[in-house]
Write a protein that holds these residues in place. Sequence first.
Motif, PDB file in Angstrom:
ATOM      1  N   LYS A   4       0.834  -1.199   0.000  1.00 37.71           N
ATOM      2  CA  LYS A   4       0.000   0.000   0.000  1.00 37.71           C
ATOM      3  C   LYS A   4       0.873   1.255   0.000  1.00 37.71           C
ATOM      4  O   LYS A   4       0.607   2.199  -0.744  1.00 37.71           O
ATOM      5  CB  LYS A   4      -0.928  -0.004   1.209  1.00 37.71           C
ATOM      6  CG  LYS A   4      -1.939   1.112   1.188  1.00 37.71           C
ATOM      7  CD  LYS A   4      -2.942   0.972   2.303  1.00 37.71           C
ATOM      8  CE  LYS A   4      -3.981   2.065   2.205  1.00 37.71           C
ATOM      9  NZ  LYS A   4      -5.035   1.924   3.202  1.00 37.71           N
ATOM     10  N   GLU A   5       1.937   1.263   0.807  1.00 37.11           N
ATOM     11  CA  GLU A   5       2.857   2.406   0.842  1.00 37.11           C
ATOM     12  C   GLU A   5       3.535   2.606  -0.506  1.00 37.11           C
ATOM     13  O   GLU A   5       3.686   3.734  -0.971  1.00 37.11           O
ATOM     14  CB  GLU A   5       3.921   2.197   1.923  1.00 37.11           C
ATOM     15  CG  GLU A   5       3.399   2.261   3.331  1.00 37.11           C
ATOM     16  CD  GLU A   5       4.463   1.893   4.350  1.00 37.11           C
ATOM     17  OE1 GLU A   5       5.670   2.052   4.062  1.00 37.11           O
ATOM     18  OE2 GLU A   5       4.082   1.440   5.441  1.00 37.11           O
ATOM     19  N   LYS A   7       2.370   1.708  -3.445  1.00 37.61           N
ATOM     20  CA  LYS A   7       1.380   2.230  -4.392  1.00 37.61           C
ATOM     21  C   LYS A   7       1.155   3.724  -4.171  1.00 37.61           C
ATOM     22  O   LYS A   7       1.022   4.479  -5.139  1.00 37.61           O
ATOM     23  CB  LYS A   7       0.064   1.469  -4.275  1.00 37.61           C
ATOM     24  CG  LYS A   7       0.105   0.103  -4.926  1.00 37.61           C
ATOM     25  CD  LYS A   7      -1.261  -0.538  -4.927  1.00 37.61           C
ATOM     26  CE  LYS A   7      -1.222  -1.861  -5.671  1.00 37.61           C
ATOM     27  NZ  LYS A   7      -2.558  -2.433  -5.857  1.00 37.61           N
ATOM     28  N   LEU A   8       1.109   4.159  -2.916  1.00 36.16           N
ATOM     29  CA  LEU A   8       0.943   5.583  -2.632  1.00 36.16           C
ATOM     30  C   LEU A   8       2.134   6.387  -3.154  1.00 36.16           C
ATOM     31  O   LEU A   8       1.966   7.490  -3.682  1.00 36.16           O
ATOM     32  CB  LEU A   8       0.754   5.810  -1.130  1.00 36.16           C
ATOM     33  CG  LEU A   8      -0.588   5.347  -0.560  1.00 36.16           C
ATOM     34  CD1 LEU A   8      -0.593   5.451   0.960  1.00 36.16           C
ATOM     35  CD2 LEU A   8      -1.734   6.156  -1.147  1.00 36.16           C
ATOM     36  N   GLU A  65      -6.267   3.535  -9.281  1.00 37.48           N
ATOM     37  CA  GLU A  65      -5.488   2.974  -8.176  1.00 37.48           C
ATOM     38  C   GLU A  65      -5.943   3.519  -6.821  1.00 37.48           C
ATOM     39  O   GLU A  65      -6.004   2.783  -5.844  1.00 37.48           O
ATOM     40  CB  GLU A  65      -3.995   3.231  -8.377  1.00 37.48           C
ATOM     41  CG  GLU A  65      -3.389   2.438  -9.518  1.00 37.48           C
ATOM     42  CD  GLU A  65      -3.481   0.931  -9.328  1.00 37.48           C
ATOM     43  OE1 GLU A  65      -3.414   0.434  -8.175  1.00 37.48           O
ATOM     44  OE2 GLU A  65      -3.630   0.227 -10.340  1.00 37.48           O
ATOM     45  N   LYS A  66      -6.283   4.801  -6.762  1.00 40.15           N
ATOM     46  CA  LYS A  66      -6.801   5.377  -5.514  1.00 40.15           C
ATOM     47  C   LYS A  66      -8.102   4.692  -5.120  1.00 40.15           C
ATOM     48  O   LYS A  66      -8.316   4.376  -3.948  1.00 40.15           O
ATOM     49  CB  LYS A  66      -7.034   6.886  -5.669  1.00 40.15           C
ATOM     50  CG  LYS A  66      -5.797   7.717  -5.529  1.00 40.15           C
ATOM     51  CD  LYS A  66      -6.165   9.194  -5.597  1.00 40.15           C
ATOM     52  CE  LYS A  66      -4.978  10.088  -5.421  1.00 40.15           C
ATOM     53  NZ  LYS A  66      -5.337  11.519  -5.513  1.00 40.15           N
ATOM     54  N   LEU A  69      -7.360   1.303  -3.684  1.00 41.38           N
ATOM     55  CA  LEU A  69      -6.818   1.396  -2.329  1.00 41.38           C
ATOM     56  C   LEU A  69      -7.909   1.733  -1.309  1.00 41.38           C
ATOM     57  O   LEU A  69      -7.835   1.299  -0.159  1.00 41.38           O
ATOM     58  CB  LEU A  69      -5.711   2.452  -2.265  1.00 41.38           C
ATOM     59  CG  LEU A  69      -4.390   2.083  -2.932  1.00 41.38           C
ATOM     60  CD1 LEU A  69      -3.446   3.277  -2.943  1.00 41.38           C
ATOM     61  CD2 LEU A  69      -3.735   0.912  -2.221  1.00 41.38           C
ATOM     62  N   GLU A  70      -8.907   2.499  -1.739  1.00 44.06           N
ATOM     63  CA  GLU A  70      -9.992   2.891  -0.845  1.00 44.06           C
ATOM     64  C   GLU A  70     -11.122   1.863  -0.836  1.00 44.06           C
ATOM     65  O   GLU A  70     -12.099   2.029  -0.132  1.00 44.06           O
ATOM     66  CB  GLU A  70     -10.530   4.263  -1.263  1.00 44.06           C
ATOM     67  CG  GLU A  70      -9.518   5.378  -1.079  1.00 44.06           C
ATOM     68  CD  GLU A  70      -9.956   6.699  -1.700  1.00 44.06           C
ATOM     69  OE1 GLU A  70     -11.066   6.754  -2.292  1.00 44.06           O
ATOM     70  OE2 GLU A  70      -9.187   7.656  -1.597  1.00 44.06           O
TER      71      GLU A  70
END
Length: 90
Positions: A4-5, A7-8, A65-66, A69-70
Motif C-alpha cells: 500500500k505504501e 502504491k501511494l 489505483e486510488k 486502495l480505498e
Amino acid sequence: MKIKETKLNIIQAGQKAVEELIKVAKEKIVDSEDDISADRLKNAAATKKLAIFDAFEILNRIEEEKNLLEGKPKEEKKERVFKFAEGRSK
C-alpha cells in the motif's frame, strides 16, 4: 502494508509526472520567429499532443489505483477517442 505504501509512492510520482507534462503542454509550440518548416511544426505539435494524452492517461490510472486502495468498486469506463482535425478528414 508495504504494498500500500509503495502504491501511494507511485501515485505521488505519477502526480509529479503529470505536472511536468502540463509544463510541456503549456509551452509554445515553437519559440522562434523565423520561418518554420512544416515538418518541424508537425513534430512539435505531435510532442504536445503526446504530452497531453499521456497526462490524461496517467491521471485516469491514478484515479483507478486510488479507488482500489480505498476499496471502491471499479467503474465501467467508456472508451473515448480523440482525434485532431487531420485524422477526421480522412
